[in-house]
Design an enzyme around this catalytic site. Sequence first.
Site, PDB file in Angstrom:
ATOM      1  N   LYS A  14      41.730  38.243  33.393  1.00  0.00           N
ATOM      2  CA  LYS A  14      43.161  38.238  33.754  1.00  0.00           C
ATOM      3  C   LYS A  14      43.822  36.915  33.351  1.00  0.00           C
ATOM      4  O   LYS A  14      44.924  36.911  32.797  1.00  0.00           O
ATOM      5  CB  LYS A  14      43.309  38.490  35.262  1.00  0.00           C
ATOM      6  CG  LYS A  14      42.861  39.892  35.690  1.00  0.00           C
ATOM      7  CD  LYS A  14      43.079  40.130  37.160  1.00  0.00           C
ATOM      8  CE  LYS A  14      42.087  39.413  38.044  1.00  0.00           C
ATOM      9  NZ  LYS A  14      40.689  39.915  37.881  1.00  0.00           N
ATOM     10  N   THR A  15      43.164  35.808  33.638  1.00  0.00           N
ATOM     11  CA  THR A  15      43.707  34.511  33.235  1.00  0.00           C
ATOM     12  C   THR A  15      43.750  34.382  31.718  1.00  0.00           C
ATOM     13  O   THR A  15      44.711  33.866  31.142  1.00  0.00           O
ATOM     14  CB  THR A  15      42.873  33.369  33.831  1.00  0.00           C
ATOM     15  OG1 THR A  15      42.797  33.522  35.248  1.00  0.00           O
ATOM     16  CG2 THR A  15      43.476  32.020  33.503  1.00  0.00           C
ATOM     17  N   ASP A  33      47.419  32.906  40.270  1.00  0.00           N
ATOM     18  CA  ASP A  33      46.177  33.645  40.509  1.00  0.00           C
ATOM     19  C   ASP A  33      46.062  34.023  41.988  1.00  0.00           C
ATOM     20  O   ASP A  33      46.601  33.328  42.859  1.00  0.00           O
ATOM     21  CB  ASP A  33      44.989  32.783  40.090  1.00  0.00           C
ATOM     22  CG  ASP A  33      43.726  33.603  39.877  1.00  0.00           C
ATOM     23  OD1 ASP A  33      43.816  34.852  39.804  1.00  0.00           O
ATOM     24  OD2 ASP A  33      42.644  32.995  39.780  1.00  0.00           O
ATOM     25  N   THR A  65      42.802  40.489  42.611  1.00  0.00           N
ATOM     26  CA  THR A  65      41.672  41.405  42.706  1.00  0.00           C
ATOM     27  C   THR A  65      41.959  42.501  43.720  1.00  0.00           C
ATOM     28  O   THR A  65      41.163  43.434  43.859  1.00  0.00           O
ATOM     29  CB  THR A  65      40.400  40.643  43.119  1.00  0.00           C
ATOM     30  OG1 THR A  65      40.658  39.933  44.337  1.00  0.00           O
ATOM     31  CG2 THR A  65      39.999  39.640  42.041  1.00  0.00           C
ATOM     32  N   ARG A  98      32.761  37.423  32.153  1.00  0.00           N
ATOM     33  CA  ARG A  98      32.431  36.118  32.741  1.00  0.00           C
ATOM     34  C   ARG A  98      30.936  36.012  33.013  1.00  0.00           C
ATOM     35  O   ARG A  98      30.317  34.970  32.778  1.00  0.00           O
ATOM     36  CB  ARG A  98      33.223  35.911  34.036  1.00  0.00           C
ATOM     37  CG  ARG A  98      32.960  34.558  34.697  1.00  0.00           C
ATOM     38  CD  ARG A  98      33.726  34.438  35.993  1.00  0.00           C
ATOM     39  NE  ARG A  98      35.172  34.440  35.751  1.00  0.00           N
ATOM     40  CZ  ARG A  98      36.076  34.649  36.698  1.00  0.00           C
ATOM     41  NH1 ARG A  98      35.688  34.892  37.945  1.00  0.00           N
ATOM     42  NH2 ARG A  98      37.362  34.616  36.401  1.00  0.00           N
TER      43      ARG A  98
END
Length: 354
Positions: free
Chosen positions: A82-83, A127, A176, A235
């Site tokens: 997302k980032t 975030d 999330t 990740r």
Amino acid sequence: MAIISDDDGLENVSRVKKNPVVKPETIEYDTTFENTIRPKDFDSYIGQSALKETLKITLEAAKKRGKSLDHMLFYGPPGLGKTTIAGVVAAQMGVDIRITSAPALERPRDIIGILMSLKGGEILFIDEIHRLNKVAEEILYPAMEDFTLDMTTGKVQTAKTLRIPLPKFTLIGATTKAGELSSPLRDRFGIINRLEFYTTEELAQVVKRTAKILEIDITEEGAKAIAKRSRGTPRIANRLVKRVSDFAIVKFDGQINEEVANYSLNLLKIDEFGLDNTDRALLNMIIEKYDGGPVGIETIAAALSEDVRTIEDVCEPYLLQAGLLQRTPRGRKVSPEGYRHLGIKMPSEQTSLF
């Protein structure tokens, strides 16, 4: 309307402009691991094909109109990018991006300082936006809709209402837990997209790209072996590349092939489904102590001495996606696939419930 008193440290607007409390930093692709491997454009961003195509059209349309992008919300399990996608959007639009997180915006002056430091066209990335407190959220409403700050300063008798114009900007929120966003906030996002778990093939591409950037020698089979145990999450795949590389250098000839990858991941207690000790302990605990479930999330967290949020955000999403765990109105249950994966025979009375 946000009420700002002298106790908040905002005696007047000029003070906010002169000395903003929060100084969000522009993304810089420096030498740190995350930033080194972070894609800078859509071509190097692997996966999320449907999302990328949609965003390309949206960005192109915004450029032709000569206007800022609509506010965007990206949601999905952690570690899916997302980032990263927010950084790509900023790079493609040729604008700076400011990064912060909702827990850091505790006081009104925090969010006000950020908003008043923005320049026209810039992107503000928040975030875990579902964790914004109510005051910060209310300050964002007029900022997102009308690009203004509505504030009341001073005491009751001398209160003054101020409406301060802001440069047009784009807010990108990441969460999330999209369901925990309030309806007024969620409705102010013009573009809402969910990021999906990656396929093994996509993760193998991620692994090979990361290995190339870090100058790690890896074979096609080695990349696939790591991808299979990465829980559908880039990740995790990137983290495992580094860990397996350590084993390859110390115990082998430095190259990561299928044998080296499997040997290393077995030592790290990561099985062929990508489950670690905590995941297996969760499934085993439900089977052994609660006859396979259903059992409440609070009970599970207490039995494992883990935080409820850790169970919900880290363990559960992939276990549910893989079909090893089921969520029911009465609690969590281990699925037949979960029993098979652990090599445990499912009781006949449980089998009849599925």
